[in-house]
Design a protein around this motif. Structure first.
Motif, PDB file in Angstrom:
ATOM      1  N   PRO A  89       0.799  -1.231   0.000  1.00 48.83           N
ATOM      2  CA  PRO A  89       0.000   0.000   0.000  1.00 48.83           C
ATOM      3  C   PRO A  89       0.829   1.278   0.000  1.00 48.83           C
ATOM      4  O   PRO A  89       0.433   2.280  -0.584  1.00 48.83           O
ATOM      5  CB  PRO A  89      -0.843  -0.105   1.281  1.00 48.83           C
ATOM      6  N   ARG A  90       2.012   1.225   0.613  1.00 45.29           N
ATOM      7  CA  ARG A  90       2.854   2.433   0.667  1.00 45.29           C
ATOM      8  C   ARG A  90       3.242   2.873  -0.748  1.00 45.29           C
ATOM      9  O   ARG A  90       3.235   4.052  -1.088  1.00 45.29           O
ATOM     10  CB  ARG A  90       4.098   2.151   1.510  1.00 45.29           C
ATOM     11  N   SER A  91       3.576   1.894  -1.583  1.00 44.34           N
ATOM     12  CA  SER A  91       3.973   2.194  -2.955  1.00 44.34           C
ATOM     13  C   SER A  91       2.789   2.721  -3.769  1.00 44.34           C
ATOM     14  O   SER A  91       2.917   3.700  -4.507  1.00 44.34           O
ATOM     15  CB  SER A  91       4.562   0.947  -3.618  1.00 44.34           C
TER      16      SER A  91
ATOM     17  N   LYS B  35       0.144   4.285  -2.763  1.00 41.43           N
ATOM     18  CA  LYS B  35      -0.169   5.641  -2.308  1.00 41.43           C
ATOM     19  C   LYS B  35       0.794   6.657  -2.949  1.00 41.43           C
ATOM     20  O   LYS B  35       0.381   7.709  -3.423  1.00 41.43           O
ATOM     21  CB  LYS B  35      -0.066   5.706  -0.784  1.00 41.43           C
ATOM     22  N   ALA B  36       2.082   6.319  -2.974  1.00 39.45           N
ATOM     23  CA  ALA B  36       3.086   7.222  -3.557  1.00 39.45           C
ATOM     24  C   ALA B  36       2.825   7.437  -5.049  1.00 39.45           C
ATOM     25  O   ALA B  36       2.974   8.548  -5.566  1.00 39.45           O
ATOM     26  CB  ALA B  36       4.491   6.667  -3.343  1.00 39.45           C
TER      27      ALA B  36
ATOM     28  N   LEU C  75      -0.163   7.108  -6.686  1.00 39.02           N
ATOM     29  CA  LEU C  75      -1.394   7.876  -6.879  1.00 39.02           C
ATOM     30  C   LEU C  75      -1.153   9.353  -6.572  1.00 39.02           C
ATOM     31  O   LEU C  75      -1.644  10.236  -7.278  1.00 39.02           O
ATOM     32  CB  LEU C  75      -2.535   7.309  -6.028  1.00 39.02           C
ATOM     33  N   ARG C  76      -0.339   9.628  -5.549  1.00 39.96           N
ATOM     34  CA  ARG C  76       0.008  11.013  -5.203  1.00 39.96           C
ATOM     35  C   ARG C  76       0.761  11.703  -6.342  1.00 39.96           C
ATOM     36  O   ARG C  76       0.648  12.903  -6.548  1.00 39.96           O
ATOM     37  CB  ARG C  76       0.881  11.027  -3.940  1.00 39.96           C
TER      38      ARG C  76
END
Length: 186
Positions: free
Chosen positions: A154-156, A158-159, A161-162
């Motif tokens: 999920p961390r990747s 999110k980065a 999509l940001r």
């Protein structure tokens, strides 16, 4: 440029070795379950010969603190096809996706072959910094930047999509689901 960090394209073998060192520290099978969930991880494996070949087509983007490589975004173009099985699967899958009324296989796109930031440099905007440099360098040659992100990372996601990527499809690699994400540069 953040806090003395330089973002450039790879130009030396030492820099490729720096990428590999960061790569190995973050490979999925070198991390604990807890680290994978919290910090993210990389899946596809590379060695120096593969990186050299990839860079002969299009040098990747790195973030450096002094001489140390603290982040990278690998650039994979269609010329690299046939060298890394996970990337080949990604190319095959992407080519069949319809986006905005066109088949991606008929468009010019670059794949982010892998992205990684050193653990002690995370949360400082390096992903956006590297990706914006990546876009500046490549947008004249490609319509899209595409990659895939494991659902378990999920961390990747999110980065990405940001940064401006959107989810356009999913791929299932032997039971592991990945979201295919696209950044439209047009």
């Amino acid at each position: 440029r953040a806090m003395g960090i330089n973002v450039v394209r790879v130009s030396t073998d030492e820099e490729l070795v720096g990428i590999l060192s960061l790569h190995h520290k973050n490979l999925i099978h070198n991390l604990s379950e807890e680290e994978k969930q919290k910090e993210g991880y990389v899946t596809a494996e590379y060695n120096l010969d593969l990186l050299k070949k990839m860079h002969s087509f299009s040098p990747s983007v790195i973030a450096k603190d002094g001489d140390e490589v603290v982040g990278y975004v690998l650039v994979a173009t269609k010329e690299f096809y046939g060298n890394q099985p996970l990337l080949d699967d990604m190319f095959n899958c992407i080519d069949k996706i319809m986006y905005d009324g066109q088949l991606l296989g008929n468009s010019k796109y670059a794949i982010c072959g892998q992205l990684c930031v050193d653990k002690s440099y995370r949360g400082q905007g390096l992903v956006q910094l590297m990706y914006s440099f990546y876009q500046q360098e490549l947008k004249n040659d490609f319509q899209f930047c595409i990659t895939d992100v494991a659902r378990g990372n999920p961390r990747s996601l999110k980065a990405h999509l940001r940064t401006g990527f959107e989810i356009v499809s999913t791929i299932d690699y032997s039971g592991v689901v990945f979201d295919v994400v696209l950044w439209n540069w047009r």
